[in-house]
Design an enzyme around this catalytic site. Structure first.
Site, PDB file in Angstrom:
ATOM      1  N   LYS A  42     -11.473  -2.992  36.178  1.00 21.83           N
ATOM      2  CA  LYS A  42     -12.432  -2.631  35.143  1.00 21.83           C
ATOM      3  C   LYS A  42     -12.470  -3.666  34.018  1.00 21.83           C
ATOM      4  CE  LYS A  42     -14.529   0.700  35.705  1.00 21.83           C
ATOM      5  NZ  LYS A  42     -15.628   0.994  36.694  1.00 21.83           N
ATOM      6  N   SER A 109     -18.927   8.854  43.918  1.00 19.45           N
ATOM      7  CA  SER A 109     -18.152   9.850  43.164  1.00 19.45           C
ATOM      8  C   SER A 109     -18.992  11.101  42.968  1.00 19.45           C
ATOM      9  CB  SER A 109     -17.818   9.306  41.767  1.00 19.45           C
ATOM     10  OG  SER A 109     -17.245   8.046  41.882  1.00 19.45           O
ATOM     11  N   THR A 137      -5.343   7.670  33.528  1.00 23.43           N
ATOM     12  CA  THR A 137      -5.728   6.380  34.101  1.00 23.43           C
ATOM     13  C   THR A 137      -7.149   6.008  33.707  1.00 23.43           C
ATOM     14  OG1 THR A 137      -4.234   6.761  35.937  1.00 23.43           O
ATOM     15  CG2 THR A 137      -5.971   5.147  36.305  1.00 23.43           C
ATOM     16  N   LYS A 355       3.781  38.246  45.832  1.00 22.81           N
ATOM     17  CA  LYS A 355       4.189  39.639  46.031  1.00 22.81           C
ATOM     18  C   LYS A 355       3.755  40.484  44.844  1.00 22.81           C
ATOM     19  CE  LYS A 355       6.912  42.615  44.692  1.00 22.81           C
ATOM     20  NZ  LYS A 355       7.109  42.901  43.357  1.00 22.81           N
ATOM     21  N   CYS A 433      10.563  44.241  41.049  1.00 22.92           N
ATOM     22  CA  CYS A 433      11.069  42.893  40.751  1.00 22.92           C
ATOM     23  C   CYS A 433      12.217  42.551  41.686  1.00 22.92           C
ATOM     24  CB  CYS A 433      11.540  42.796  39.304  1.00 22.92           C
ATOM     25  SG  CYS A 433      10.212  43.123  38.122  1.00 22.92           S
TER      26      CYS A 433
HETATM   27  C1  LIG Z   1     -12.277   7.406  45.796  1.00 17.00           C
HETATM   28  C2  LIG Z   1     -12.851   7.289  44.440  1.00 17.00           C
HETATM   29  N1  LIG Z   1     -13.432   8.350  43.890  1.00 17.00           N
HETATM   30  C3  LIG Z   1     -13.967   8.267  42.652  1.00 17.00           C
HETATM   31  C4  LIG Z   1     -13.921   7.086  41.951  1.00 17.00           C
HETATM   32  C5  LIG Z   1     -14.540   6.947  40.600  1.00 17.00           C
HETATM   33  O1  LIG Z   1     -15.633   6.047  40.637  1.00 17.00           O
HETATM   34  P1  LIG Z   1     -16.601   5.892  39.380  1.00 17.00           P
HETATM   35  O2  LIG Z   1     -17.130   7.247  39.068  1.00 17.00           O
HETATM   36  O3  LIG Z   1     -17.577   4.849  39.666  1.00 17.00           O
HETATM   37  O4  LIG Z   1     -15.639   5.437  38.237  1.00 17.00           O
HETATM   38  P2  LIG Z   1     -14.858   4.048  38.162  1.00 17.00           P
HETATM   39  O5  LIG Z   1     -13.780   4.086  39.181  1.00 17.00           O
HETATM   40  O6  LIG Z   1     -15.825   2.980  38.465  1.00 17.00           O
HETATM   41  O7  LIG Z   1     -14.326   4.006  36.787  1.00 17.00           O
HETATM   42  C6  LIG Z   1     -13.295   5.986  42.556  1.00 17.00           C
HETATM   43  N2  LIG Z   1     -13.214   4.793  41.939  1.00 17.00           N
HETATM   44  N3  LIG Z   1     -12.782   6.109  43.794  1.00 17.00           N
HETATM   45  C1  LIG Z   2     -10.656   6.145  39.186  1.00 15.16           C
HETATM   46  C2  LIG Z   2     -10.752   7.596  38.961  1.00 15.16           C
HETATM   47  N1  LIG Z   2     -11.898   8.292  39.209  1.00 15.16           N
HETATM   48  C3  LIG Z   2     -11.789   9.570  38.897  1.00 15.16           C
HETATM   49  C4  LIG Z   2     -12.883  10.549  39.026  1.00 15.16           C
HETATM   50  O1  LIG Z   2     -12.705  11.695  38.633  1.00 15.16           O
HETATM   51  O2  LIG Z   2     -13.924  10.161  39.527  1.00 15.16           O
HETATM   52  S1  LIG Z   2     -10.275   9.979  38.296  1.00 15.16           S
HETATM   53  C5  LIG Z   2      -9.741   8.398  38.462  1.00 15.16           C
HETATM   54  C6  LIG Z   2      -8.378   7.955  38.079  1.00 15.16           C
HETATM   55  C7  LIG Z   2      -7.322   8.478  39.032  1.00 15.16           C
HETATM   56  O3  LIG Z   2      -6.124   7.935  38.658  1.00 15.16           O
HETATM   57  P1  LIG Z   2      -4.718   8.703  38.823  1.00 15.16           P
HETATM   58  O4  LIG Z   2      -4.480   8.842  40.258  1.00 15.16           O
HETATM   59  O5  LIG Z   2      -3.742   7.769  38.168  1.00 15.16           O
HETATM   60  O6  LIG Z   2      -4.829   9.974  38.063  1.00 15.16           O
HETATM   61 MG   LIG Z   3     -17.798   2.948  39.196  1.00 17.94          MG
END
Ligand SMILES: Cc1ncc(COP(=O)(O)OP(=O)(O)O)c(N)n1
Ligand SMILES: Cc1nc(C(=O)O)sc1CCOP(=O)(O)O
Ligand SMILES: [Mg+2]
Length: 524
Positions: A42, A109, A137, A355, A433
């Site tokens: 990014k 996504s 993240t 339970k 319990c």
């Molecule tokens: C497998 C996977 N799922 C979701 C995302 C998120 O992509 P995006 O919404 O384009 O966000 P960025 O990753 O570009 O910040 C992903 N990267 N991978």
């Molecule tokens: C890259 C990304 N995409 C998301 C989404 O919701 O589309 S969450 C995410 C970050 C996932 O990182 P971690 O495994 O460290 O939580």
């Molecule tokens: Mg993206």
């Protein structure tokens, strides 16, 4: 190109721990079992992104793992990547398709069902569903959807070949819950999970990846084999299984960690000892990790709800250690706080057994058929308890136990009906319990039995919760209800005051032959 999406690593170089090189970390993750890699850069400029993608491609090729590029079609073209991942505000799918060679995998996504509908129209290859859990993240723009939220998006994919991967905050402590909890009511399940920090931020990415992969493989096996070919139970198998567990508990004295309510702590600990196991009634969050490493079982009875943080941690660590987690949502229908807490806990970890009495189970199932009053249920029970208990077990993907004059137990396929017990159980506080304690003790016995030296547990036993939780649950209920019958018949029992110590005595002295001859078991 057919991609194995089961363990999908999304890179995040900014998360590398001090002293760890990116390519070293990536190679270790590949050795640990990552099945597909997405390069997500990014903050890099184009040249840096290109160089990282090129060097990653060489490494991925060495392990025959496909490479996907996040956001950037130009980089994907330049390195001849296997695919691209596009978000809702990235390049539209149809434009990307017009630029990329035929056969390039396209993922998008999705955070809601409209996104899924559009992805189906666009004929994408996979969707990334998220965020499942909270994550640091990435700055999220929509609320997290939880495992159940994933399930409703999965259902929208019914009838398509589009693969689905969950993303966001997934790690080794919540992967089991993520996988189980997201199965849609139509039975649609995830094809994989995507992870950034649990692998990239780890000083040991190989073992971080291996831990996730082991659980994933066991899950697939469990889902494909066990769920389609459910174990066959008959009355004799069940009774003999229970007797075997009684012996295992007495021989191996498993540790039963119980977070329970103040009203029943002492009698629960005594019941555990009487069965031959070892109780520990620990509640400090600092000791939850250590306790999860000791073989045995965990009971979470949320009674007075004073240790929620520890309940969450204890369940997650027990999931990670593949130990049984028995959940007793005492009085869950009584207040909104209890309902919210129960769903928070059930979202945080995967229970092996839930339970409750009829009122509690009705509240969990959001059914109005039986009402709860305080911790008791009122009314005559469910018109069709067999279907009810089977459905709740199926929905929660665990063994469900509904106690009452008749006890009902199901793993989602078979239903076991038990007719033991005595009305004096209703005259002492916390008998429900203590049933939970006995169930946790027998489930711990089942877990030890499955991993005993000389046994060779299949992958499903070795990696998911170990052992036969249905037999464990039946054993716990039968031990207490049969002991109650024996206690009530004693000439030195004159009322509830003498019944309680007699009950502990009868648990202590319970003989296999007594249990076998008294047990009233029916299988549906
Ligand atoms: C497998 C996977 N799922 C979701 C995302 C998120 O992509 P995006 O919404 O384009 O966000 P960025 O990753 O570009 O910040 C992903 N990267 N991978
Ligand atoms: C890259 C990304 N995409 C998301 C989404 O919701 O589309 S969450 C995410 C970050 C996932 O990182 P971690 O495994 O460290 O939580
Ligand atoms: Mg993206």
């Amino acid at each position: 190109m057919a991609i194995d999406f089961s363990l999908y690593l999304v890179t995040g170089r900014e998360l590398l721990p001090p002293g760890k090189e990116y390519l070293e970390s990536l190679e270790e993750a590949l050795q640990g079992g990552v099945t597909v890699v997405q390069i997500r850069e990014k903050k890099s400029d184009t040249l840096e992104f290109l160089e990282i993608a090129q060097s990653s491609k060489i490494l991925c090729a060495k392990y025959k793992v496909p490479l996907i590029i996040n956001d950037r079609i130009d980089i994907a073209l330049a390195v001849q990547a296997d695919g691209v991942h596009l978000g809702q505000t990235d390049m539209p799918v149809h434009v990307a398709k017009s630029l990329l060679p035929a056969g390039t995998v396209i993922g998008v996504s999705c955070n809601d069902t409209d996104h899924v509908k559009k992805a189906i129209e666009d004929e994408v290859d996979y969707i990334g569903i998220g965020a499942v859990w909270g994550t640091t993240t990435k700055k999220l723009t929509s609320p997290v959807i939880g495992a159940r939220g994933v399930g409703s998006l999965l259902q929208a994919l019914d009838g398509t070949n589009i693969k689905a991967i969950a993303i966001g905050g997934i790690n080794s402590t919540n992967i089991l819950r993520t996988l189980h909890g997201s199965v849609s009511s139509s039975g649609h399940r995830l094809d994989g999970i995507a992870v950034v920090s649990d692998i990239m931020a780890s000083p040991a990415p190989r073992s971080a990846a291996q831990r996730l992969k082991d659980t994933l493989d066991a899950w697939v096996h469990h889902f494909d084999v066990q769920s389609r070919v459910p174990q066959v139970y008959d009355v004799e198998t069940i009774k003999n299984g229970v007797v075997k567990l009684m012996q295992v508990i007495r021989d191996r004295s498993p540790l039963i960690h119980q977070i329970t309510n103040v009203v029943v702590t002492n009698q629960s600990a005594n019941a555990t000892l009487a069965l031959g196991a070892s109780p520990i009634m620990a509640t400090a969050p600092e000791e939850m990790r250590d306790l999860s490493r000791i073989p045995g079982g965990l009971l979470i009875n949320f009674g007075t709800i004073t240790n929620k943080g520890s309940m969450i941690l204890a369940g997650q660590y027990a999931n990670e250690a593949q130990k049984p987690v028995v959940f007793d949502p005492v009085g869950v229908g009584a207040t909104q706080f209890r309902k919210t807490t129960a769903s928070e806990l059930l979202n945080a970890w995967q229970a092996s057994v839930i339970k409750g009495n009829a009122g509690e189970m009705a509240s969990l199932a959001k059914s109005n058929e039986v009402q709860a009053k305080g911790v008791d249920s009122v009314g005559s029970g469910f018109a069709d308890p067999v279907s009810f208990i089977r459905e709740i077990a199926k929905r929660e993907r665990c063994v469900a136990v509904m106690t009452g004059p008749t006890d009902w137990i199901s793993d989602g396929a078979v239903v076991v009906q038990l007719e033991n017990g005595h009305k004096m159980l209703g005259d002492i506080t916390g008998s429900g319990c203590v049933v939970g304690t006995c169930v946790a003790t027998f489930c711990a016995g089942a877990s030890l039995l499955a991993t005993a030296p000389g046994t060779s547990p299949g992958p499903e036993l070795a990696k998911l919760v170990r052992g036969d939780m249905l037999i464990g649950a039946v054993g716990g209920v039968l031990a207490l209800t049969v002991a109650a019958e024996c206690a009530a018949e004693r000439s030195d029992v004159h009322g509830s005051g003498t019944f309680l110590p007699a009950l502990i005595d009868e648990l202590y002295n319970l003989k296999p032959e007594t249990l076998l001859s008294r047990a009233k078991v029916q299988v549906w």
